[in-house]
Design a protein around this motif. Structure first.
Motif, PDB file in Angstrom:
ATOM      1  N   LYS A  68       0.829  -1.211   0.000  1.00 32.74           N
ATOM      2  CA  LYS A  68       0.000   0.000   0.000  1.00 32.74           C
ATOM      3  C   LYS A  68       0.863   1.260   0.000  1.00 32.74           C
ATOM      4  O   LYS A  68       0.534   2.245  -0.674  1.00 32.74           O
ATOM      5  CB  LYS A  68      -0.945  -0.027   1.189  1.00 32.74           C
ATOM      6  CG  LYS A  68      -2.045  -1.088   1.075  1.00 32.74           C
ATOM      7  CD  LYS A  68      -3.023  -1.036   2.218  1.00 32.74           C
ATOM      8  CE  LYS A  68      -2.427  -1.547   3.498  1.00 32.74           C
ATOM      9  NZ  LYS A  68      -3.444  -1.650   4.581  1.00 32.74           N
ATOM     10  N   GLN A  72       1.027   4.184  -2.942  1.00 30.46           N
ATOM     11  CA  GLN A  72       0.858   5.595  -2.631  1.00 30.46           C
ATOM     12  C   GLN A  72       1.965   6.438  -3.237  1.00 30.46           C
ATOM     13  O   GLN A  72       1.772   7.619  -3.551  1.00 30.46           O
ATOM     14  CB  GLN A  72       0.853   5.798  -1.112  1.00 30.46           C
ATOM     15  CG  GLN A  72      -0.390   5.290  -0.411  1.00 30.46           C
ATOM     16  CD  GLN A  72      -1.584   6.204  -0.603  1.00 30.46           C
ATOM     17  OE1 GLN A  72      -2.317   6.087  -1.588  1.00 30.46           O
ATOM     18  NE2 GLN A  72      -1.776   7.118   0.316  1.00 30.46           N
ATOM     19  N   GLN A 158      -9.078  -1.882   1.017  1.00 31.49           N
ATOM     20  CA  GLN A 158      -7.936  -0.961   1.022  1.00 31.49           C
ATOM     21  C   GLN A 158      -7.035  -1.177  -0.185  1.00 31.49           C
ATOM     22  O   GLN A 158      -6.557  -0.213  -0.796  1.00 31.49           O
ATOM     23  CB  GLN A 158      -7.141  -1.142   2.313  1.00 31.49           C
ATOM     24  CG  GLN A 158      -7.843  -0.618   3.551  1.00 31.49           C
ATOM     25  CD  GLN A 158      -7.069  -0.933   4.810  1.00 31.49           C
ATOM     26  OE1 GLN A 158      -5.877  -1.193   4.775  1.00 31.49           O
ATOM     27  NE2 GLN A 158      -7.763  -0.921   5.935  1.00 31.49           N
ATOM     28  N   LEU A 159      -6.784  -2.438  -0.540  1.00 30.03           N
ATOM     29  CA  LEU A 159      -5.953  -2.706  -1.721  1.00 30.03           C
ATOM     30  C   LEU A 159      -6.611  -2.150  -2.983  1.00 30.03           C
ATOM     31  O   LEU A 159      -5.939  -1.544  -3.834  1.00 30.03           O
ATOM     32  CB  LEU A 159      -5.715  -4.206  -1.867  1.00 30.03           C
ATOM     33  CG  LEU A 159      -4.824  -4.867  -0.816  1.00 30.03           C
ATOM     34  CD1 LEU A 159      -4.691  -6.366  -1.107  1.00 30.03           C
ATOM     35  CD2 LEU A 159      -3.443  -4.217  -0.771  1.00 30.03           C
ATOM     36  N   LYS A 162      -6.400   1.675  -3.134  1.00 31.32           N
ATOM     37  CA  LYS A 162      -5.059   2.176  -3.450  1.00 31.32           C
ATOM     38  C   LYS A 162      -4.549   1.641  -4.783  1.00 31.32           C
ATOM     39  O   LYS A 162      -3.382   1.836  -5.137  1.00 31.32           O
ATOM     40  CB  LYS A 162      -4.097   1.811  -2.316  1.00 31.32           C
ATOM     41  CG  LYS A 162      -4.462   2.470  -0.998  1.00 31.32           C
ATOM     42  CD  LYS A 162      -3.458   2.171   0.093  1.00 31.32           C
ATOM     43  CE  LYS A 162      -3.928   2.718   1.442  1.00 31.32           C
ATOM     44  NZ  LYS A 162      -4.176   4.168   1.416  1.00 31.32           N
TER      45      LYS A 162
END
Length: 534
Positions: A68, A72, A158-159, A162
């Motif tokens: 992650k 970013q 979340q994966l 992102k």
């Protein structure tokens, strides 16, 4: 599969920068985040076609944190994660050991046991509790697994948020840049990455005795066991063994711990002995200097365990559940490390890192983080921090490395044990007894007085260098909420906390944590360290 992109020399990207727009933010890429194809601004680089900038094998805490963070920073990232079922058939989702079969369910069950004890205490405080509490195992495991599954789903979300690609597939190395992916259905494909991070974690060991694999469970199975464990034997002296035995006793199941040698090896010896003393006083039975010889299943479904004691005498007993907690092994056996020349220890399966760059393997673009890295703490926050720092070194041009010194941890036994820095034994060995001062105190939490709870093992000590202002090199706390107490002091120790600075601080009264800043008696003095007043 993702469309190939071109990866360029990292150094060239840092020097020249890039005016191309980031595919995610639609803003110009910074000098240090440029890892996309741009032949105009990086004309001096030699392009190498890879599918991803980073391929992470392993979807545990470290692998997810690294992936992650890299995304970013503008990198194209793929995460591969596949969990082989345990010998008893247990399986789980994304998130690794901590989320599924480690820290999270362990802490919840530990808390459930503490709540049962609190109900007993409540009677002394005036609460009208008319029945003795009993645990509904099915309810407990259901709510714990519901929370775990919510975390599994949260990691997937979340994966996706992102823009990290995820495959439920087992990864193995073909060469320094190629990873073979094997799906649950048996489909095999390959993918390439400029950098590869190995973060596959570990799994519990089984002793080589008859019946162990067939009839015993491990921590991989306990938290989703579909029946109450009943009378339980936990084999092993690790923190996993003591934590699980502690909450099983607290939940009302008769529990025995079998120890071959020393409990909590690697921790401070005095603290480890106090931990087991408290557990024995709380109802956990210990078989010391015993080793299992065989496990067999009886006609009534119980397990017959045969053991040998320290005198060579054979004994045995029957149990409803036998749990193995005799250590863990790095889950690297199917990675193909030898295929690409990654150096590793055959005894443990752990990857050998480089001295100047601990997470880098012997192959320059292949890294290892978390529990599979030799000589490093097997702790979730360590893996997370190491993964994030690695992502920044790879994709943001930073130079900060993980500092594995003075890493705090807590053993969540019924009376919790928090520590940071050196054990007393390690300090004496490193500096010599003439150069070490140990301050200590036995104390009684205020909350223990009314229910008349035994506090004879509540203890704190600071291991200090003797010279100057006496730098604290180790701090050990045994008592309620040890993790909460230790965390703050860990920050101070990393900043060079001295004994003089600590005792000049004002404590918060009435708390257990204040006993740390009140310590004034040394072991060397021989005086009674028991706290007798405010």
């Amino acid at each position: 599969m993702a469309a190939p992109i071109v990866s360029f020399s990292r150094n060239a990207a840092f020097i020249r920068g890039c005016s191309q727009l980031c595919r995610r933010t639609k803003r110009p890429l910074s000098r240090t985040a440029c890892f996309s194809k741009c032949s105009k601004s990086l004309s001096t680089s030699v392009p190498v076609r890879h599918d991803y900038d980073l391929v992470v094998i392993g979807g545990g805490s470290g692998g997810l944190a690294c992936s992650k963070e890299a995304a970013q920073l503008g990198a194209r990232v793929l995460v591969l994660d596949y969990v082989d079922p345990s010998p008893r058939g247990s399986r789980w989702g994304l998130g690794g050991c901590c989320v599924n079969v480690g820290c999270i369910p362990k802490k919840l069950m530990h808390h459930a046991a503490l709540l049962g004890h609190a109900i007993h205490d409540a009677k002394k405080y005036g609460w009208n509790v008319h029945v003795d509490p009993t645990i509904d195992w099915s309810t407990l495991t259901t709510v714990v697994q519901q929370h775990v599954k919510s975390l599994n789903w949260g990691h997937r979300v979340q994966l996706k948020d992102k823009q990290v690609d995820y495959q439920n597939a087992k990864g193995s190395l073909v060469d320094a840049h190629t990873v073979r992916m094997l799906s649950a259905s048996g489909q095999e494909t390959t993918v390439t990455g400029n950098n590869i991070v190995l973060a596959v974690g570990g799994r519990p060991k089984y002793p080589d005795i008859p019946g162990a694999m067939e009839y015993a469970i491990t921590s991989d199975d306990l938290f989703m066991l579909d029946r109450p464990p009943g009378k339980t034997l936990v084999i092993g002296a690790s923190y996993v063994s003591l934590e699980c035995a502690g909450f099983l006793t607290g939940l009302g199941f008769p529990t025995t711990v079998m120890i071959r040698s020393l409990p909590l090896r690697g921790f401070d010896r005095q603290m480890a002995d106090l931990v087991t003393d408290h557990m024995e006083g709380s109802g956990t039975r210990f078989l010391r200097q015993h080793v299992p010889m065989a496990i067999d299943k009886m006609d009534n479904g119980q397990l017959q365990v045969v053991w040998r004691d320290g005198n060579g005498q054979q004994g045995g007993d029957t149990f409803d559940t036998v749990m193995m907690a005799v250590g863990r092994f790095a889950n690297t056996g199917t990675l193909g490390l030898d295929t690409v020349g990654v150096e590793w220890y055959s005894e443990s399966g752990k990857v050998i890192g480089q001295v100047e760059n601990p997470e880098q393997s012997s192959v320059p673009n292949i890294y290892a983080i978390g529990d599979i890295l030799h000589g490093r703490p097997e702790l979730t926050p360590v893996a997370i921090k190491a993964g994030r720092l690695l992502a920044h070194r790879l994709f943001a041009g930073t130079h900060e490395h993980m500092d594995y010194d003075k890493v705090p941890t807590t053993v969540f036994t019924p009376l919790e044990y928090g520590s940071v820095g050196l054990s007393e034994e390690a300090a004496l060995e490193r500096f010599g007894s003439e150069n070490v001062e140990v301050y200590h105190a036995f104390y009684k939490p205020l909350e223990f007085y009314i229910p008349e709870r035994d506090a004879s093992q509540c203890y704190v000590k600071a291991v200090c260098k003797l010279d100057g202002d006496q730098e604290i090199v180790g701090l050990h706390f045994l008592g309620p909420n040890a993790g909460e107490v230790t965390q703050g002091f860990a920050v101070a120790l990393r900043s060079g906390l001295t004994y003089q600075q600590m005792v000049s601080s004002v404590g918060i009264h009435p708390t257990c944590a204040e006993e740390v800043v009140k310590m004034g008696i040394t072991k060397r003095s021989g005086l009674d360290p028991t706290v007798t007043g405010c």
